[in-house]
Design a protein around this motif. Structure first.
Motif, PDB file in Angstrom:
ATOM      1  N   SER A  34      11.183  -2.893  -4.514  1.00 26.44           N
ATOM      2  CA  SER A  34      10.675  -2.035  -5.586  1.00 26.44           C
ATOM      3  C   SER A  34      11.818  -1.304  -6.265  1.00 26.44           C
ATOM      4  O   SER A  34      12.594  -0.612  -5.604  1.00 26.44           O
ATOM      5  N   VAL A  66       9.318  -4.380   1.352  1.00 21.89           N
ATOM      6  CA  VAL A  66       8.827  -4.173  -0.008  1.00 21.89           C
ATOM      7  C   VAL A  66      10.024  -4.037  -0.948  1.00 21.89           C
ATOM      8  O   VAL A  66      10.903  -3.206  -0.727  1.00 21.89           O
ATOM      9  N   SER A  90      -2.301  -8.347  -0.888  1.00 29.44           N
ATOM     10  CA  SER A  90      -1.168  -7.776  -0.157  1.00 29.44           C
ATOM     11  C   SER A  90      -1.618  -7.045   1.105  1.00 29.44           C
ATOM     12  O   SER A  90      -0.932  -7.071   2.119  1.00 29.44           O
ATOM     13  N   ALA A 135      -0.332  -2.641  -4.752  1.00 28.26           N
ATOM     14  CA  ALA A 135       0.265  -3.975  -4.826  1.00 28.26           C
ATOM     15  C   ALA A 135      -0.781  -5.000  -5.268  1.00 28.26           C
ATOM     16  O   ALA A 135      -1.973  -4.698  -5.335  1.00 28.26           O
ATOM     17  N   THR A 137       5.662  -4.789  -5.558  1.00 29.05           N
ATOM     18  CA  THR A 137       4.606  -3.794  -5.685  1.00 29.05           C
ATOM     19  C   THR A 137       4.486  -3.325  -7.129  1.00 29.05           C
ATOM     20  O   THR A 137       5.439  -3.383  -7.890  1.00 29.05           O
TER      21      THR A 137
END
Length: 127
Positions: free
Chosen positions: A67, A65, A49, A45, A34
């Motif tokens: 991140s 996700v 996505s 994102a 992201t």
């Protein structure tokens, strides 16, 4: 990225955006990165996505996700800010322009998608 993974003896299947829903039933998890994680848990994102996350939700496939902590944002997106949220990139980087007709066509190439928090199953971070 697919080419570099394929050289490492990893089986790679590249599918176009138009077949995401058709192929999602064969997937057991979706892992995405992201640009930023918003205050409400939604994502800014890469374009596409949102479609992947919707297809995953339809087939009950978990969306994970990845991140790092520095991508957490205090920004909370509301519907009136949706237009300012996305940037439009240069489509010439993606589509080759060889004819005069293609130069007169307006091609919009959004850079980001907003993925709402209800489509995300799990966040993995560095902390």
């Amino acid at each position: 990225m697919a080419a570099s993974l394929a050289t490492g003896n990893v089986e790679i299947i590249v599918i176009p955006d138009s077949t995401i829903f058709a192929m999602m039933s064969r997937v057991n998890k979706v892992i995405i990165g992201t640009h930023s994680v918003l205050a409400n848990g939604g994502l800014r994102a890469a374009c596409g996505s949102y479609t992947v996350a919707l297809a995953a939700k339809h087939y009950s496939v978990p969306v994970i996700v990845l991140s790092p902590m520095y991508k957490l944002s205090p920004v909370h997106l509301c519907s009136i800010e949706q237009d300012a949220f996305n940037l439009v990139g240069c489509a010439e980087d993606v589509i080759e322009y060889d004819s005069l007709a293609s130069h007169s066509a307006k091609v919009y190439s959004p850079i980001f998608d907003y993925v709402p928090p209800e489509l995300v199953t799990l966040f993995i971070s560095n902390m």
